[in-house]
Design a protein around this motif. Structure first.
Motif, PDB file in Angstrom:
ATOM      1  N   LEU A  72       0.823  -1.210   0.000  1.00 46.15           N
ATOM      2  CA  LEU A  72       0.000   0.000   0.000  1.00 46.15           C
ATOM      3  C   LEU A  72       0.862   1.267   0.000  1.00 46.15           C
ATOM      4  N   GLN A  73       1.973   1.237   0.702  1.00 47.94           N
ATOM      5  CA  GLN A  73       2.863   2.398   0.688  1.00 47.94           C
ATOM      6  C   GLN A  73       3.390   2.663  -0.719  1.00 47.94           C
ATOM      7  N   ARG A  74       3.709   1.596  -1.449  1.00 44.37           N
ATOM      8  CA  ARG A  74       4.306   1.736  -2.783  1.00 44.37           C
ATOM      9  C   ARG A  74       3.270   1.911  -3.894  1.00 44.37           C
ATOM     10  N   HIS A  75       2.072   1.357  -3.684  1.00 41.61           N
ATOM     11  CA  HIS A  75       1.142   1.267  -4.819  1.00 41.61           C
ATOM     12  C   HIS A  75      -0.249   1.844  -4.550  1.00 41.61           C
ATOM     13  N   ALA A  76      -0.441   2.536  -3.443  1.00 44.47           N
ATOM     14  CA  ALA A  76      -1.793   3.029  -3.130  1.00 44.47           C
ATOM     15  C   ALA A  76      -2.358   3.899  -4.241  1.00 44.47           C
ATOM     16  N   ASP A  77      -1.547   4.802  -4.785  1.00 43.38           N
ATOM     17  CA  ASP A  77      -2.036   5.669  -5.862  1.00 43.38           C
ATOM     18  C   ASP A  77      -2.445   4.848  -7.083  1.00 43.38           C
ATOM     19  N   GLU A  78      -1.638   3.844  -7.378  1.00 41.61           N
ATOM     20  CA  GLU A  78      -1.907   2.976  -8.522  1.00 41.61           C
ATOM     21  C   GLU A  78      -3.192   2.162  -8.301  1.00 41.61           C
ATOM     22  N   ILE A  79      -3.351   1.651  -7.079  1.00 39.64           N
ATOM     23  CA  ILE A  79      -4.542   0.853  -6.748  1.00 39.64           C
ATOM     24  C   ILE A  79      -5.803   1.698  -6.855  1.00 39.64           C
ATOM     25  N   VAL A  80      -5.767   2.883  -6.256  1.00 37.87           N
ATOM     26  CA  VAL A  80      -6.941   3.758  -6.296  1.00 37.87           C
ATOM     27  C   VAL A  80      -7.244   4.188  -7.729  1.00 37.87           C
ATOM     28  N   HIS A  81      -6.201   4.470  -8.500  1.00 36.81           N
ATOM     29  CA  HIS A  81      -6.407   4.848  -9.898  1.00 36.81           C
ATOM     30  C   HIS A  81      -7.075   3.709 -10.668  1.00 36.81           C
ATOM     31  N   ALA A  82      -6.648   2.464 -10.387  1.00 34.86           N
ATOM     32  CA  ALA A  82      -7.257   1.309 -11.055  1.00 34.86           C
ATOM     33  C   ALA A  82      -8.726   1.174 -10.673  1.00 34.86           C
ATOM     34  N   MET A  83      -9.041   1.415  -9.414  1.00 29.77           N
ATOM     35  CA  MET A  83     -10.445   1.377  -8.974  1.00 29.77           C
ATOM     36  C   MET A  83     -11.269   2.436  -9.696  1.00 29.77           C
ATOM     37  N   ARG A  84     -10.775   3.668  -9.632  1.00 33.05           N
ATOM     38  CA  ARG A  84     -11.535   4.795 -10.193  1.00 33.05           C
ATOM     39  C   ARG A  84     -11.615   4.707 -11.715  1.00 33.05           C
ATOM     40  N   ASN A  85     -10.542   4.253 -12.347  1.00 36.54           N
ATOM     41  CA  ASN A  85     -10.538   4.148 -13.792  1.00 36.54           C
ATOM     42  C   ASN A  85     -11.489   3.055 -14.271  1.00 36.54           C
ATOM     43  N   HIS A  86     -11.712   2.069 -13.399  1.00 36.58           N
ATOM     44  CA  HIS A  86     -12.601   0.964 -13.748  1.00 36.58           C
ATOM     45  C   HIS A  86     -14.066   1.401 -13.718  1.00 36.58           C
ATOM     46  N   ALA A  87     -14.334   2.500 -12.994  1.00 33.52           N
ATOM     47  CA  ALA A  87     -15.703   3.013 -12.878  1.00 33.52           C
ATOM     48  C   ALA A  87     -15.838   4.245 -13.760  1.00 33.52           C
ATOM     49  N   ALA A  88     -16.577   4.115 -14.855  1.00 33.16           N
ATOM     50  CA  ALA A  88     -16.643   5.181 -15.857  1.00 33.16           C
ATOM     51  C   ALA A  88     -17.245   6.470 -15.321  1.00 33.16           C
ATOM     52  N   ASN A  89     -18.156   6.361 -14.358  1.00 38.35           N
ATOM     53  CA  ASN A  89     -18.855   7.551 -13.860  1.00 38.35           C
ATOM     54  C   ASN A  89     -18.370   7.987 -12.490  1.00 38.35           C
ATOM     55  N   ALA A  90     -17.142   7.572 -12.112  1.00 34.06           N
ATOM     56  CA  ALA A  90     -16.649   7.855 -10.766  1.00 34.06           C
ATOM     57  C   ALA A  90     -16.574   9.347 -10.479  1.00 34.06           C
ATOM     58  N   GLU A  91     -16.159  10.127 -11.469  1.00 33.96           N
ATOM     59  CA  GLU A  91     -15.942  11.553 -11.224  1.00 33.96           C
ATOM     60  C   GLU A  91     -17.252  12.300 -11.029  1.00 33.96           C
ATOM     61  N   SER A  92     -18.255  11.967 -11.827  1.00 35.28           N
ATOM     62  CA  SER A  92     -19.506  12.719 -11.771  1.00 35.28           C
ATOM     63  C   SER A  92     -20.410  12.275 -10.630  1.00 35.28           C
ATOM     64  N   GLU A  93     -20.408  10.967 -10.314  1.00 35.41           N
ATOM     65  CA  GLU A  93     -21.337  10.456  -9.314  1.00 35.41           C
ATOM     66  C   GLU A  93     -20.706  10.260  -7.940  1.00 35.41           C
ATOM     67  N   GLY A  94     -19.387  10.207  -7.875  1.00 38.37           N
ATOM     68  CA  GLY A  94     -18.742   9.849  -6.620  1.00 38.37           C
ATOM     69  C   GLY A  94     -18.740   8.344  -6.440  1.00 38.37           C
ATOM     70  N   GLN A  95     -18.084   7.884  -5.390  1.00 34.39           N
ATOM     71  CA  GLN A  95     -17.933   6.450  -5.155  1.00 34.39           C
ATOM     72  C   GLN A  95     -18.089   6.145  -3.676  1.00 34.39           C
ATOM     73  N   ASP A  96     -18.423   4.892  -3.389  1.00 33.43           N
ATOM     74  CA  ASP A  96     -18.511   4.402  -2.017  1.00 33.43           C
ATOM     75  C   ASP A  96     -17.437   3.350  -1.788  1.00 33.43           C
ATOM     76  N   LEU A  97     -16.649   3.511  -0.721  1.00 33.00           N
ATOM     77  CA  LEU A  97     -15.680   2.514  -0.288  1.00 33.00           C
ATOM     78  C   LEU A  97     -16.183   1.915   1.015  1.00 33.00           C
ATOM     79  N   VAL A  98     -16.224   0.581   1.086  1.00 37.22           N
ATOM     80  CA  VAL A  98     -16.658  -0.105   2.302  1.00 37.22           C
ATOM     81  C   VAL A  98     -15.572  -1.086   2.701  1.00 37.22           C
TER      82      VAL A  98
END
Length: 382
Positions: A72-98
């Motif tokens: 997570l220290q080395r790849h957190a940005d990459e992981i989050v980018h992969a999550m957000r990039n996988h969701a086409a409407n992430a920017e407009s609708e927001g996202q939920d993390l559980v």
């Protein structure tokens, strides 16, 4: 809830709640049959949580926490980018993390910080991205959410990511999400906790710490993952921590650290089990010992509590006596390990498909980003 700023919701279902009697029966079953594992929550009372925190902080041999933290220290940005990039409407609708079984949130903060960095500054009053910490311990939820709010990461999240607590079991959490979150619920804390996961909002679930490996049987793991409310083709994801180490000596050493913290953590289960049966001093702790073994053929480490002498215990509520001869074992916990084949068989059985994997090379500990099949995606990672 005495502290409304903590924004915690009680989502426990009284019709399916874990009762004192059901816990009693599981403890009793494990006393007489060494093949029946005690429920893992036996190890996680308040003292158990403190010992686990100490084990992950001060026992270098316990590689799992350090390996996942390193990823997570080395790849957190990459992981989050992969999550957000996988969701086409992430920017407009927001996202939920559980996060399932959020605990102290020490590792999760790397992901929350990365998420905050990737969200543009907004002028709207309320953040559209939300983090929900699910845990069975109300006090731990309140404590960790308050610490998060006042931490530097909490400052980064301000105006970008809201944080909330969900008080309940894994099953409560999956049911809560599947039925539309807060809609139509009563008895919660505060009306300012927003509805979770509208149909258009991507959902990202976090199941860290190789906690999945503590399920008694591998088929139980697949059944559980299959219940997670991830929608095919929606951008929903699961970030899953898995220990893929196959070095028996390293695994044995991890659970037998020189400081004795794993021993203390497991032995504390006797105190909690006694409390469940009606007397926390019921088990004469010095007459028991922690014994562990790595079973290579099953790729799992087994934790036992072994009687050091012939002894008899009387159930304080029923008067039933239980006799434990020298060497009798109680099956306290298990930690499954996963080969690549194990992982892929598990995902197939759980109707999940890998998107990406990140690995800690020295220990082979892995974090997988997964989805429900429904779109064409390639697997990558190192």
């Amino acid at each position: 809830m005495s502290n409304p700023s903590a924004q915690l919701l009680d989502i426990r279902d009284p019709t399916t709640a874990i009762t004192d009697e059901s816990m009693r029966q599981e403890v009793i079953a494990g006393l007489t049959d060494s093949t029946k594992k005690w429920p893992v929550m036996i190890l996680y009372d308040e003292r158990g949580l403190q010992l686990y925190d100490a084990m992950t902080s001060y026992a270098p041999e316990y590689y799992l926490f350090a390996a996942e933290t390193s990823i997570l220290q080395r790849h957190a940005d990459e992981i989050v980018h992969a999550m957000r990039n996988h969701a086409a409407n992430a920017e407009s609708e927001g996202q939920d993390l559980v996060e399932l079984g959020s605990g102290a949130l020490r590792k999760t903060t790397y992901l929350l910080s990365a998420l905050a960095r990737q969200i543009p500054e907004r002028t709207t009053a309320a953040p559209t991205n939300r983090f929900y910490a699910l845990d069975l311990d109300e006090h731990e939820l309140v404590r960790t959410l308050k610490e998060l709010e006042s931490s530097p990461v909490g400052g980064e999240m301000k105006g970008k990511v809201s944080a909330f607590g969900l008080w309940g079991t894994y099953d409560d959490g999956t049911r809560f999400i599947s039925t539309g979150g807060l809609e139509g619920r009563s008895g919660g804390t505060g009306d300012n906790v927003p509805t979770l996961s509208k149909a258009s909002r991507p959902l990202h679930m976090l199941f860290l710490g190789s906690t999945l490996g503590n399920f008694a049987r591998r088929e139980d793991m697949a059944a559980f993952l299959k219940t997670l409310p991830l929608r095919a083709g929606s951008g929903d994801t699961l970030l899953l921590g898995m220990d893929q180490n196959d070095d028996g000596d390293m695994i044995y050493t991890a659970y037998n650290a020189r400081m004795g913290l794993t021993r203390a953590f497991t032995m504390n289960g006797l105190v909690y089990a006694g409390r469940i049966l009606g007397d926390e001093d019921l088990f004469d702790v010095p007459n028991w010992e922690y014994v562990g073994r790595y079973v290579e053929s099953l790729r799992r480490y087994e934790f036992y509590l072994e009687s050091r002498c012939d002894q008899t215990m009387t159930d304080p509520l029923t008067g039933v006596q239980y006799t434990f001869p020298l060497g009798h074992r109680i099956f306290a916990n298990v930690a499954h390990k996963f080969s690549d084949a194990d992982a892929h068989n598990l995902f197939e059985g759980a109707n999940l498909r890998p998107i990406r994997r990140w690995t800690d090379e020295p220990t082979k500990y892995a974090m997988w980003l997964l989805e429900r099949p429904g779109s064409t995606t390639s697997v990558s990672g190192g």
